[in-house]
Design a protein around this motif. Structure first.
Motif, mmCIF file in Angstrom:
data_model
loop_
_atom_site.group_PDB
_atom_site.id
_atom_site.type_symbol
_atom_site.label_atom_id
_atom_site.label_comp_id
_atom_site.label_asym_id
_atom_site.label_seq_id
_atom_site.Cartn_x
_atom_site.Cartn_y
_atom_site.Cartn_z
ATOM 1 N N TRP A 164 4.405 -5.796 10.261
ATOM 2 C CA TRP A 164 5.032 -4.511 10.591
ATOM 3 C C TRP A 164 5.190 -3.555 9.425
ATOM 4 N N LEU A 165 4.631 -3.924 8.270
ATOM 5 C CA LEU A 165 4.514 -2.941 7.196
ATOM 6 C C LEU A 165 3.191 -3.168 6.455
ATOM 7 N N CYS B 181 0.086 -2.970 9.069
ATOM 8 C CA CYS B 181 -0.098 -1.801 9.935
ATOM 9 C C CYS B 181 0.021 -0.492 9.176
ATOM 10 N N ASN B 182 0.498 -0.532 7.937
ATOM 11 C CA ASN B 182 0.762 0.717 7.225
ATOM 12 C C ASN B 182 0.202 0.657 5.800
ATOM 13 N N LEU C 71 1.544 3.279 3.045
ATOM 14 C CA LEU C 71 2.879 2.992 2.502
ATOM 15 C C LEU C 71 2.876 1.705 1.687
ATOM 16 N N ARG C 72 2.130 0.719 2.171
ATOM 17 C CA ARG C 72 1.997 -0.544 1.416
ATOM 18 C C ARG C 72 1.509 -0.270 0.001
ATOM 19 N N LYS D 20 3.076 9.069 5.021
ATOM 20 C CA LYS D 20 3.438 9.342 6.421
ATOM 21 C C LYS D 20 2.406 10.264 7.060
ATOM 22 N N ASN E 226 -0.723 8.527 8.057
ATOM 23 C CA ASN E 226 -0.542 7.762 9.298
ATOM 24 C C ASN E 226 -0.515 8.671 10.519
ATOM 25 N N GLU F 127 1.233 -0.865 16.501
ATOM 26 C CA GLU F 127 0.821 -0.889 15.095
ATOM 27 C C GLU F 127 0.238 0.453 14.643
ATOM 28 N N PRO G 279 3.911 3.420 12.301
ATOM 29 C CA PRO G 279 3.799 4.003 10.948
ATOM 30 C C PRO G 279 3.762 5.528 10.959
ATOM 31 N N ASN H 52 9.411 1.575 8.453
ATOM 32 C CA ASN H 52 8.258 2.438 8.187
ATOM 33 C C ASN H 52 8.644 3.896 7.932
ATOM 34 N N THR I 35 13.393 3.194 4.543
ATOM 35 C CA THR I 35 12.503 2.097 4.131
ATOM 36 C C THR I 35 13.191 1.219 3.072
#
Ligand code: 73E
Length: 794
Positions: free
Chosen positions: A449-450, A453-454, A457-458, A496, A499, A612, A616, A642, A763
């Motif tokens: 969930w981070l 899917c993101n 941001l990761r 952001k 996404n 997913e 994000p 997220n 976050t």
């Protein structure tokens, strides 16, 4: 060991070998399915080693193991999960690229394993991930449904259900265990011994569940129902072709399809059979494994912790007692004691319609021996406590009371919910067994969930604080110091925005809608239910639309409203709400006056994979249930993690999210759980609320006049009347506060600096909502199971 690193060349060799040897295809004829299956098999090969190693360590440690019994495991796709846990994502990308294939496209070809309805099933999947990441020896036990949750289609805005078929393709991750079978009996008579009238076979299928960095792997064992006699040759020889296949069809029906009811009780004979089928198979497996290791049956609870995911496997109490007493000769009182020491029960809902009760006649016919045992359990409970709470009452067997009495620990899933469990459904049992009810607030796996899917941001988080947050989510706190740094905030918002662009493209492909990525993305995704109040959201959307039309030159913050979710096929009101949202969306999206400022999109068939992409990209998370009704929620945590801000009530885990992220970073509105209960006692509360709200009154009149249902003005008569007369979920009472709070959100969104601070703080302060923290709580407070990872992290 840490990551199994594999060179892209070696992985590619393995993919090509599987293509040829496992699938019988050459590169010329390979389809996307063939490539995806070959990559999956190549990666699966790499999972086997850590899986064996974990199993060996588990046996060597000879300690306690967790058995998580759940009717639902909503795991979604596995390929990307496995690739990332193996540290083989880059290698997979490269290996495929050299073959002219795009990794992301291959990943997206995998169908979701939709073996669950919603939050309860997804929680079980997050728990499996955390158990493996933490190196706690555990098995998940459930049903290998041939058809998972139905596919949702819209026809003229109405929900249509179509059977889902994930097993139509080869399910690459599982290993069939034809040798692992148990006999499951139903019906018949008890003459000293239970002689079932009917028997089916439960056959095991194992899926390895790999944890972070491939350090540990547990097993998800799912049961498939098969007949004891494959084909009735006698009937066939007599010319009865249909009769010859009937026994097989009846047996297989048990694992054919997932019941599509979320937070409602199915109450059907087949459901009772499903529950007993998988619970009995799992317990027989647990007891067999325990015996094969040479332990004395009296010490079962020193080695076995069984968690019941709601009451669906509550028959585990009587079934374990039956196995101990009838098959192993343990004295009845001791069998009850041992079973209780093994069992714990998680309650997920207070909704009265979800509390399982079985008709006594049906129960006696299906499980006669278990009914006798339940009578014994009840007598034991009554005599020990002097309680007046019965398990068998009003001609039914109450599974909540059964689960409670047979568990040494009962937990709720958020602080508020656990308190309400003590005060409401189980108030009397809480007095009889003080201290038995505890809280374990839900969590979500940060890997899916981070991290997965993101990616934008990761990468930003990794650059800023390193990678150790992935299995220690509290580390996100370190981001807080960067929130005063304009550069960091810009990067946060750029992630952001990336996404949101991805979602905009996806919406273009999926529903053919063009959206503005600069607009506020306001998302409500969850099962459609009156208590979750998608109805209130769409009514407020109409009020907002009215305001823009009243003042078309106003400075309106552009908004994209996204809804996603399925309704239980038999839940009429929920289906009406879906129809209304789609009708409103059609009218609003074609209105030239509001077009640049407001849009409503409802992509069909919401599932884990869709979540997913949506989560994000969210700016605003809608968590607007009637206070006291949502036990916890887990979507609320995924959004906050997220970097979405929440508009929400003091319900479920919203309360704890708000406490953690800070009240200034959360848009609160609505009545409290206590106020909700009081308001219901007031005469004509909904008519009064509507009379006092010009906005709401206008919206309801517009709907009643058929503004959104051209040609069929009476379409929503029922829905509107419901609000005037039986507004049990207090949409009318919370409407004005919700509307005013939405206006505050509009204003806040325009102050980009402040908004980005609030989002980044959401976050940074969501680390506590990791399911690793939840599982550590269960392990410490309920199971008493240690981690078997050694200190060096291997
Ligand atoms: O609040 C959610 C909770 O976050 C709750 O409604 C859900 O469980 C989630 C995980 O704890 C839930 N699902 C069910 N009951 N509660 C349920 C009931 C019957 C059938 C299927 C699901």
């Amino acid at each position: 060991m840490t990551n199994t690193t594999i060179a892209p060349e070696d992985l590619q060799k393995s993919i090509l070998q599987h293509l040829e040897k496992s699938l019988g295809k050459d590169t010329q004829n390979a389809t996307l399915y063939d490539w995806r299956t070959s990559l999956s098999l190549a990666l699966r090969d790499l999972v086997v080693d850590p899986w064996f190693r974990s199993t060996r360590k588990t046996y060597e440690a000879a300690g306690k193991r967790v058995y998580y019994l759940s009717m639902e495991f909503l795991i979604g796709r596995l390929l990307e999960d496995v690739a990332i846990n193996l540290g083989a994502e880059d290698a997979s990308r490269k290996a495929l690229a050299d073959l002219g294939l795009e990794y992301d496209k291959v990943v997206r070809d995998e169908p979701d394993a939709a073996l669950g309805n919603g939050g309860l099933g997804r929680l079980a999947a997050c728990f499996l991930d955390s158990l493996s990441t933490l190196g706690i020896p555990a098995y998940g036990y459930g049903i290998r449904y041939e058809h998972g949750l139905f596919e949702q289609h819209f026809e003229d805005g109405r929900q249509i259900e179509v059977a889902e078929g994930w097993l139509a393709q080869r399910h690459t991750w599982e290993f069939e265990r034809p040798e692992v079978t148990y006999r499951i009996g139903f019906g018949g008579h008890v003459n000293g011994n239970w002689e079932p009238a009917e028997t089916v076979i439960a056959n095991a299928y194992d899926t390895p569940i790999l944890g972070w960095k491939g350090r540990w792997a547990n097993t998800l064992r799912l049961w498939s129902a098969k007949p004891t006699v494959l084909f009735d040759l006698g009937s066939f020889n007599r010319g009865d072709l249909v009769g010859a296949v009937v026994p097989e069809a009846l047996a297989r029906a048990i694992s054919r399809v997932l019941y599509p009811d979320d937070t409602t009780e199915a109450g059907k004979e087949l459901r009772l059979k499903q529950e007993y089928f998988f619970t009995s198979a799992s317990l027989q497996d647990i007891v067999r494994r325990f015996g094969s290791e040479g332990y004395d049956i009296d010490t079962l609870a020193d080695h076995v912790a069984i968690q019941l995911n709601d009451t669906h496997p509550a028959i585990a109490g009587p079934e374990l007692i039956r196995l101990l007493a009838d098959d192993h000769g343990v004295e009845m009182a001791r069998a009850i004691e041992i079973a209780r020491d093994c069992l714990a029960y998680t309650n997920h809902t207070l909704l009265p319609e979800a509390l399982e009760r079985w008709d006594l006649g049906l129960f006696a016919r299906t499980l006669p021996r278990h009914l006798q045992i339940i009578e014994t359990i009840e007598a034991d409970h009554l005599s020990r406590t002097g309680s007046h709470v019965r398990i068998i009452e009003d001609h039914s067997v109450k599974m909540g009371e059964l689960a409670f009495v047979m568990a040494h620990c009962v937990n709720g899933v958020s602080a508020l919910h656990s308190e309400l469990v003590k005060k409401t459904v189980f108030a009397d049992l809480n007095r009889d067994y003080p201290g038995r009810i505890i809280n374990q607030t839900n969590g979500v796996t940060p890997r899916r969930w981070l991290y997965n899917c993101n990616a934008p941001l990761r990468e930003l988080i990794n650059r800023t604080i390193g990678e150790s947050w992935v299995d220690d989510l509290d580390q996100l706190k370190k981001l807080e110091t960067h929130v005063s740094d304009a550069g960091f905030l810009e990067d946060f918002m750029a992630a952001k925005q990336a996404n949101k662009k991805r979602l905009a493209n996806w919406l273009g492909e999926q529903v053919g809608q063009t959206v503005d990525p600069a607009a506020m993305f306001d998302i409500q995704i969850k099962r459609i239910h009156e208590y979750k109040r998608q109805f209130m959201n769409i009514l407020e959307t109409i009020a907002h639309w009215n305001e823009i039309r009243d003042n078309p030159n106003g400075d309106w913050t552009p908004r994209l409203k996204i809804f996603g979710g399925k309704a239980a096929p038999g839940y009429f009101v929920a289906k009406e709400i879906i129809h209304l949202i789609n009708d409103v969306s059609r009218v609003i999206n074609t209105d030239p006056v509001t077009r640049d400022r407001l849009k409503v999109i409802y992509p069909p068939n919401y599932n884990v994979s869709m979540a997913e992409v949506l989560i994000p990209a969210a700016d605003l998370s809608e968590q607007i249930s009637t206070a006291g009704k949502e036990a916890s929620g887990t979507g609320n945590m995924k959004f906050a993690l997220n970097g979405a801000l929440t508009i929400g009530t003091l319900d479920g885990a919203n309360v704890e999210i708000r406490e953690r992220v800070g009240e200034e970073n959360f848009f609160l509105f609505g009545l409290t759980a206590e106020e909700v209960v009081n308001r219901r006692t007031q005469h004509d509360f909904s008519r009064t609320a509507i009379a006092n709200s010009p906005h709401l009154a206008r919206v309801l009149n517009q709907i009643a006049d058929g503004l959104f249902s051209a040609g069929d003005p009476g379409r929503y008569h029922g829905l509107v009347t419901l609000l005037y007369e039986h507004d049990y979920f207090l949409v009318t009472c919370d409407f004005d506060d919700y509307h005013a709070t939405q206006n505050k959100v509009d204003t806040a969104f325009v102050d980009r600096r402040r908004w980005s601070e609030m989002a980044a703080l959401n976050t940074a302060r969501s680390g506590w909502f990791s399911s690793d923290r939840t599982i550590e709580g269960y392990a410490k407070d309920i199971w008493n199971t240690p981690s078997l990872l050694d200190k060096s992290g291997s």
